[in-house]
Design an enzyme around this catalytic site. Structure first.
Site, PDB file in Angstrom:
ATOM      1  N   VAL A  57      51.483 -56.392 -28.756  1.00  0.00           N
ATOM      2  CA  VAL A  57      50.560 -55.525 -29.503  1.00  0.00           C
ATOM      3  C   VAL A  57      51.261 -54.341 -30.178  1.00  0.00           C
ATOM      4  CG1 VAL A  57      48.540 -56.135 -28.086  1.00  0.00           C
ATOM      5  CG2 VAL A  57      49.895 -54.114 -27.490  1.00  0.00           C
ATOM      6  N   SER A 135      41.206 -45.627 -18.033  1.00  0.00           N
ATOM      7  CA  SER A 135      41.530 -45.463 -16.600  1.00  0.00           C
ATOM      8  C   SER A 135      40.898 -44.169 -16.095  1.00  0.00           C
ATOM      9  CB  SER A 135      43.049 -45.368 -16.422  1.00  0.00           C
ATOM     10  OG  SER A 135      43.352 -44.903 -15.127  1.00  0.00           O
ATOM     11  N   TYR A 148      51.145 -42.046 -19.400  1.00  0.00           N
ATOM     12  CA  TYR A 148      50.037 -42.988 -19.173  1.00  0.00           C
ATOM     13  C   TYR A 148      48.681 -42.287 -19.320  1.00  0.00           C
ATOM     14  CZ  TYR A 148      47.347 -46.578 -16.610  1.00  0.00           C
ATOM     15  OH  TYR A 148      46.429 -47.542 -16.238  1.00  0.00           O
ATOM     16  N   ALA A 149      48.537 -41.112 -18.681  1.00  0.00           N
ATOM     17  CA  ALA A 149      47.251 -40.390 -18.740  1.00  0.00           C
ATOM     18  C   ALA A 149      46.925 -39.983 -20.174  1.00  0.00           C
ATOM     19  CB  ALA A 149      47.300 -39.164 -17.830  1.00  0.00           C
ATOM     20  N   LYS A 152      45.565 -43.000 -21.952  1.00  0.00           N
ATOM     21  CA  LYS A 152      44.237 -43.424 -21.491  1.00  0.00           C
ATOM     22  C   LYS A 152      43.169 -42.441 -21.955  1.00  0.00           C
ATOM     23  CE  LYS A 152      45.489 -47.254 -19.651  1.00  0.00           C
ATOM     24  NZ  LYS A 152      45.009 -48.531 -20.217  1.00  0.00           N
ATOM     25  N   ILE A 181      42.401 -50.606  -8.684  1.00  0.00           N
ATOM     26  CA  ILE A 181      42.054 -52.027  -8.681  1.00  0.00           C
ATOM     27  C   ILE A 181      43.238 -52.819  -8.128  1.00  0.00           C
ATOM     28  CG2 ILE A 181      41.289 -53.962 -10.123  1.00  0.00           C
ATOM     29  CD1 ILE A 181      39.314 -51.565 -10.145  1.00  0.00           C
TER      30      ILE A 181
HETATM   31  P1  NAP Z   1      49.024 -55.991 -15.418  1.00  0.00           P
HETATM   32  O1  NAP Z   1      48.747 -56.845 -14.222  1.00  0.00           O
HETATM   33  O2  NAP Z   1      50.366 -55.396 -15.595  1.00  0.00           O
HETATM   34  O3  NAP Z   1      48.614 -56.835 -16.716  1.00  0.00           O
HETATM   35  C1  NAP Z   1      48.793 -56.314 -18.016  1.00  0.00           C
HETATM   36  C2  NAP Z   1      49.160 -57.454 -18.939  1.00  0.00           C
HETATM   37  O4  NAP Z   1      49.419 -56.890 -20.257  1.00  0.00           O
HETATM   38  C3  NAP Z   1      50.443 -58.162 -18.501  1.00  0.00           C
HETATM   39  O5  NAP Z   1      50.337 -59.552 -18.659  1.00  0.00           O
HETATM   40  C4  NAP Z   1      51.452 -57.568 -19.450  1.00  0.00           C
HETATM   41  O6  NAP Z   1      52.619 -58.349 -19.635  1.00  0.00           O
HETATM   42  C5  NAP Z   1      50.635 -57.454 -20.720  1.00  0.00           C
HETATM   43  N1  NAP Z   1      51.317 -56.631 -21.711  1.00  0.00           N
HETATM   44  C6  NAP Z   1      52.181 -55.620 -21.500  1.00  0.00           C
HETATM   45  N2  NAP Z   1      52.676 -55.158 -22.649  1.00  0.00           N
HETATM   46  C7  NAP Z   1      52.109 -55.912 -23.637  1.00  0.00           C
HETATM   47  C8  NAP Z   1      52.242 -55.928 -25.041  1.00  0.00           C
HETATM   48  N3  NAP Z   1      53.067 -55.096 -25.683  1.00  0.00           N
HETATM   49  N4  NAP Z   1      51.506 -56.819 -25.758  1.00  0.00           N
HETATM   50  C9  NAP Z   1      50.682 -57.691 -25.122  1.00  0.00           C
HETATM   51  N5  NAP Z   1      50.540 -57.738 -23.793  1.00  0.00           N
HETATM   52  C10 NAP Z   1      51.243 -56.846 -23.047  1.00  0.00           C
HETATM   53  O7  NAP Z   1      47.986 -54.758 -15.464  1.00  0.00           O
HETATM   54  P2  NAP Z   1      46.504 -54.632 -14.864  1.00  0.00           P
HETATM   55  O8  NAP Z   1      46.592 -53.913 -13.570  1.00  0.00           O
HETATM   56  O9  NAP Z   1      45.769 -55.927 -14.953  1.00  0.00           O
HETATM   57  O10 NAP Z   1      45.876 -53.592 -15.913  1.00  0.00           O
HETATM   58  C11 NAP Z   1      45.168 -54.008 -17.057  1.00  0.00           C
HETATM   59  C12 NAP Z   1      44.645 -52.772 -17.774  1.00  0.00           C
HETATM   60  O11 NAP Z   1      43.834 -52.005 -16.878  1.00  0.00           O
HETATM   61  C13 NAP Z   1      45.771 -51.832 -18.223  1.00  0.00           C
HETATM   62  O12 NAP Z   1      45.442 -51.269 -19.474  1.00  0.00           O
HETATM   63  C14 NAP Z   1      45.779 -50.770 -17.149  1.00  0.00           C
HETATM   64  O13 NAP Z   1      46.288 -49.548 -17.620  1.00  0.00           O
HETATM   65  C15 NAP Z   1      44.303 -50.681 -16.817  1.00  0.00           C
HETATM   66  N6  NAP Z   1      44.034 -50.121 -15.492  1.00  0.00           N
HETATM   67  C16 NAP Z   1      44.485 -50.739 -14.361  1.00  0.00           C
HETATM   68  C17 NAP Z   1      44.194 -50.177 -13.124  1.00  0.00           C
HETATM   69  C18 NAP Z   1      44.635 -50.825 -11.843  1.00  0.00           C
HETATM   70  O14 NAP Z   1      44.377 -50.237 -10.783  1.00  0.00           O
HETATM   71  N7  NAP Z   1      45.260 -51.970 -11.855  1.00  0.00           N
HETATM   72  C19 NAP Z   1      43.475 -48.980 -13.049  1.00  0.00           C
HETATM   73  C20 NAP Z   1      43.057 -48.371 -14.219  1.00  0.00           C
HETATM   74  C21 NAP Z   1      43.328 -48.959 -15.448  1.00  0.00           C
HETATM   75  P3  NAP Z   1      53.945 -57.930 -18.741  1.00  0.00           P
HETATM   76  O15 NAP Z   1      53.628 -58.367 -17.363  1.00  0.00           O
HETATM   77  O16 NAP Z   1      55.074 -58.652 -19.396  1.00  0.00           O
HETATM   78  O17 NAP Z   1      54.083 -56.418 -18.864  1.00  0.00           O
END
Ligand code: NAP
Length: 240
Positions: A57, A135, A148-149, A152, A181
């Site tokens: 992206v 977030s 990050y903050a 978001k 999460i």
């Molecule tokens: P995740 O498991 O790391 O999944 C994120 C996915 O996005 C991964 O497959 C990642 O690929 C992909 N990605 C990274 N850079 C990219 C790029 N440039 N273009 C396209 N895809 C890309 O994260 P998650 O925990 O599911 O989080 C998903 C969203 O929720 C994020 O925006 C995160 O900030 C938000 N969030 C998560 C939590 C939590 O507790 N987990 C809390 C609040 C908000 P790679 O693995 O290669 O990086």
């Protein structure tokens, strides 16, 4: 007829849960991610309503070209979920420009470019729904996450600006602010940190990716047609 939704970061974690839920609900899902192999195996498990698109992206040309390909392959794109996100944590004194820039590029500029690319078709069809995955740190802040903050919180500004820009054209733009999460992102944390997080959540537990998928499903559905510009925390009460 099946509606098409584009999801970024769809190969694992929260994005994968959203993709699975929306495929189950009958959507055609254009799943975008940098993880080509994972996307391919998902296409095998989720069936032909899941269409894999390898997309970084942060690459403007690739976003434009992928938007063209998705529209060519699936027709009208009704919805977009900006979920791709990364962290590069560190205290500000030690945060390099590379760590600042890379998080901004994926989390905020990436979402902006996706909104710009897909809103063109939504404006033409005079309908659409966009959900940005923010977030709780946008609302609470977090030491060690200045980059990050900021992204978001920036997503909330993007959400509200576009909600106003598009409201008259029947395109809704909302954000979800997940709390803690259970995903790879949080599984890597030391146990003591995880326990501390859980203790701070009024519901005393972490959420599941499925909790976020349910909220996305609601915000994309016809059950929420009068809701735009909101930030929906899904956090077990953390921000109350
Ligand atoms: P995740 O498991 O790391 O999944 C994120 C996915 O996005 C991964 O497959 C990642 O690929 C992909 N990605 C990274 N850079 C990219 C790029 N440039 N273009 C396209 N895809 C890309 O994260 P998650 O925990 O599911 O989080 C998903 C969203 O929720 C994020 O925006 C995160 O900030 C938000 N969030 C998560 C939590 C939590 O507790 N987990 C809390 C609040 C908000 P790679 O693995 O290669 O990086």
């Amino acid at each position: 007829m099946s509606r098409t939704v584009v999801i970024t970061g769809a190969a694992r974690g929260i994005g994968l849960a959203i993709a699975g839920k929306l495929v189950d609900e009958g959507w055609t899902v254009a799943g975008c991610d940098v993880l080509a192999e994972e996307l391919q195996s998902l296409a095998e498990t989720l069936g032909d309503r899941f269409r894999p698109f390898v997309l970084d992206v942060t690459d403007e040309d690739s976003v434009t070209e992928t938007a063209r390909r998705i529209e060519e392959e699936t027709g009208q794109v009704f919805a977009l979920v900006n979920n791709a996100g990364i962290t590069r944590d560190g205290l500000i004194m030690r945060m390099s420009m590379a760590d600042w820039d890379s998080v901004l590029a994926v989390n905020l500029t990436g979402a902006f470019m996706m909104c710009r690319a897909f809103s063109r078709g939504m404006l033409r069809h005079k309908e659409g729904s966009i959900v940005n995955i923010s977030s709780v740190v946008a609302l609470l802040g977090a030491a060690g996450q200045a980059n990050y903050a900021s992204t978001k919180a920036g997503l909330l500004g993007l959400t509200r600006a576009l909600a106003r820009e598009f409201a008259g054209r029947n395109i809704r733009v909302n954000a979800i602010a997940p709390g803690f999460i259970e995903t790879d992102m949080t599984r890597e944390l030391p146990e003591a940190v995880r326990n501390d997080y859980e203790d701070r959540v009024p519901m005393k537990r972490m959420g599941a990716p499925a909790d976020i998928a349910e909220a996305v499903s609601f915000l994309l559905s016809d059950a929420s047609t009068y809701i735009t510009g909101v930030v929906l925390p899904v956090d077990g009460g953390l921000t109350t």
